[in-house]
Design a protein around this motif. Structure first.
Motif, mmCIF file in Angstrom:
data_model
loop_
_atom_site.group_PDB
_atom_site.id
_atom_site.type_symbol
_atom_site.label_atom_id
_atom_site.label_comp_id
_atom_site.label_asym_id
_atom_site.label_seq_id
_atom_site.Cartn_x
_atom_site.Cartn_y
_atom_site.Cartn_z
ATOM 1 N N VAL A 286 86.972 17.449 -56.167
ATOM 2 C CA VAL A 286 86.960 18.067 -54.835
ATOM 3 C C VAL A 286 85.995 17.330 -53.916
ATOM 4 C CG1 VAL A 286 86.264 20.128 -53.556
ATOM 5 C CG2 VAL A 286 87.737 20.352 -55.556
ATOM 6 N N ARG A 287 84.818 16.999 -54.425
ATOM 7 C CA ARG A 287 83.834 16.301 -53.592
ATOM 8 C C ARG A 287 84.307 14.901 -53.223
ATOM 9 N NH1 ARG A 287 80.732 19.189 -50.457
ATOM 10 N NH2 ARG A 287 80.270 21.133 -51.543
ATOM 11 N N VAL B 114 84.591 16.862 -46.873
ATOM 12 C CA VAL B 114 84.107 17.876 -45.931
ATOM 13 C C VAL B 114 84.442 19.282 -46.413
ATOM 14 C CG1 VAL B 114 84.225 16.338 -43.950
ATOM 15 C CG2 VAL B 114 86.199 17.756 -44.504
ATOM 16 N N ALA B 115 85.443 19.422 -47.287
ATOM 17 C CA ALA B 115 85.850 20.700 -47.869
ATOM 18 C C ALA B 115 86.089 21.743 -46.774
ATOM 19 C CB ALA B 115 84.832 21.164 -48.892
ATOM 20 N N ALA B 116 86.088 23.026 -47.158
ATOM 21 C CA ALA B 116 86.491 24.085 -46.230
ATOM 22 C C ALA B 116 85.462 24.306 -45.125
ATOM 23 C CB ALA B 116 86.738 25.380 -47.008
ATOM 24 N N PRO C 128 92.658 20.760 -62.586
ATOM 25 C CA PRO C 128 92.322 20.040 -61.353
ATOM 26 C C PRO C 128 93.437 20.037 -60.312
ATOM 27 C CG PRO C 128 91.556 18.808 -63.262
ATOM 28 C CD PRO C 128 92.341 19.966 -63.794
ATOM 29 N N VAL C 129 94.690 19.986 -60.744
ATOM 30 C CA VAL C 129 95.791 20.021 -59.771
ATOM 31 C C VAL C 129 95.782 21.329 -59.001
ATOM 32 C CG1 VAL C 129 98.306 20.050 -59.500
ATOM 33 C CG2 VAL C 129 97.247 18.411 -61.072
ATOM 34 N N GLU C 130 95.530 22.438 -59.695
ATOM 35 C CA GLU C 130 95.462 23.736 -59.011
ATOM 36 C C GLU C 130 94.283 23.781 -58.054
ATOM 37 O OE1 GLU C 130 95.380 28.567 -59.742
ATOM 38 O OE2 GLU C 130 95.622 27.224 -61.464
ATOM 39 N N ILE C 131 93.143 23.271 -58.476
ATOM 40 C CA ILE C 131 91.966 23.284 -57.613
ATOM 41 C C ILE C 131 92.216 22.476 -56.338
ATOM 42 C CG2 ILE C 131 89.603 22.390 -57.431
ATOM 43 C CD1 ILE C 131 89.735 25.032 -58.883
ATOM 44 N N LEU C 132 92.844 21.321 -56.473
ATOM 45 C CA LEU C 132 93.113 20.489 -55.298
ATOM 46 C C LEU C 132 94.148 21.136 -54.374
ATOM 47 C CD1 LEU C 132 93.113 16.938 -56.949
ATOM 48 C CD2 LEU C 132 91.282 18.033 -55.641
ATOM 49 N N LEU C 133 95.197 21.736 -54.948
ATOM 50 C CA LEU C 133 96.180 22.443 -54.128
ATOM 51 C C LEU C 133 95.527 23.629 -53.418
ATOM 52 C CD1 LEU C 133 99.301 22.470 -56.500
ATOM 53 C CD2 LEU C 133 99.071 21.237 -54.344
ATOM 54 N N MET D 105 92.378 23.956 -52.586
ATOM 55 C CA MET D 105 91.500 23.482 -51.522
ATOM 56 C C MET D 105 92.312 23.059 -50.303
ATOM 57 S SD MET D 105 88.578 23.040 -50.241
ATOM 58 C CE MET D 105 87.499 23.372 -51.631
ATOM 59 N N ALA D 106 93.455 22.419 -50.521
ATOM 60 C CA ALA D 106 94.312 22.019 -49.398
ATOM 61 C C ALA D 106 94.801 23.247 -48.630
ATOM 62 C CB ALA D 106 95.494 21.202 -49.912
ATOM 63 N N ILE D 107 95.200 24.291 -49.359
ATOM 64 C CA ILE D 107 95.636 25.540 -48.721
ATOM 65 C C ILE D 107 94.490 26.161 -47.941
ATOM 66 C CG2 ILE D 107 96.383 27.911 -49.191
ATOM 67 C CD1 ILE D 107 97.974 26.723 -51.598
#
Length: 272
Positions: free
Chosen positions: A57-58, A63-65, A138-143, A145-147
């Motif tokens: 994520v980093r 910049v994240a959420a 990790p795929v779920e975490i990235l999806l 974060m995108a949402i």
């Protein structure tokens, strides 16, 4: 005086570490269930996923959420930029709306087969404790974060609201997955507002109609509002089986097996 946003990662980490250590300690002193699989079996893989997810994520969302909220505010994007609400009310509404979006995301990850293949990593834990609330592919975490970033920009949520929501979501995810015992009267009272461990444990049952219920992590009333609430598992909290039937072996707790799980057939499917 402006908020020291450069300290945001440390604020989140401090809250995460404090809640994790507190709940892990309570689980040792007053567990709700006697674990069938010990911490030595489960925690290396679960915490390994947390470390990997954080690094990804980093790297991919620098910049994240919270950063997305600062950009949206600076450029006047989003729903809240069109309103003149008191700041406190905007903060409260943003936190509630973001929680609703995460509830909807969770329902979607159960409903869409290709998303369920990713999300089942979370459900395949053989027991239910504070680290289960951190066990996401990790795929779920990235999806996710995108949402979250898209939602923050669409709402134009204040950066402070996003920081509060991120800290709350992380803390309540660990709380709602913790193996701690609340007195029955306290549990019934609290779950009118917040998801309790007994409420969410039902969601981790091997029984499909129980798996697809109690989707909330934080606010409890979404499940009642949308008809996905189930009071308790039919077998009771001590008698229920946690996990996914196809992934019931200790070998599936290894980090490499968890990372490959969405892309492989269940072991039983291979044998038939």
């Amino acid at each position: 005086m402006s908020f020291p946003w450069h300290l945001e990662p440390w604020i989140r980490f401090g809250a995460f570490a404090g809640v994790l250590l507190l709940l892990a300690g309570i689980e040792l002193l007053a567990p709700r269930r006697r674990p069938s699989a010990g911490r030595r079996q489960r925690w290396p893989g679960n915490l390994g996923l947390v470390a990997l997810d954080t690094l990804l994520v980093r790297f991919l969302f620098p910049v994240a959420a919270v950063g997305a909220a600062l950009v949206a505010q600076e450029r006047g994007w989003g729903l809240f930029s069109l309103t003149a609400l008191p700041f406190w009310l905007e903060i409260a509404l943003a936190v509630v709306l973001l929680d609703l979006i995460i509830y909807g995301q969770h329902v979607l990850f159960h409903a869409a087969p290709w998303l369920w293949r990713v999300h089942r990593v979370h459900h395949a834990d053989l027991e239910f404790d504070v680290t289960t609330g951190l066990r996401f592919h990790p795929v779920e975490i990235l999806l996710s974060m995108a949402i979250k970033v898209a939602a923050v920009m669409a709402l134009g949520a204040a950066a402070l609201a996003v920081l509060i929501f991120e800290v709350l979501l992380n803390a309540t995810a660990m709380w709602s997955h913790s193996n701690i015992r609340l007195p029955g009267r306290v549990d019934r009272l609290v779950r009118h507002l917040l998801v309790t461990p007994d409420m969410h444990r039902t969601h981790h049952s091997v029984v499909p109609r129980e798996t697809h219920s109690n989707f909330g992590f934080n606010l409890a009333f979404w499940d009642r509002l949308f008809g996905t609430y189930r009071e308790r598992p039919e077998a009771g909290h001590e008698g229920m089986t946690i996990g996914i039937p196809d992934y019931g072996s200790a070998g599936q707790l290894r980090l490499d097996r968890m990372l490959l799980m969405p892309f492989r057939q269940p072991p039983e499917e291979k044998e038939t």
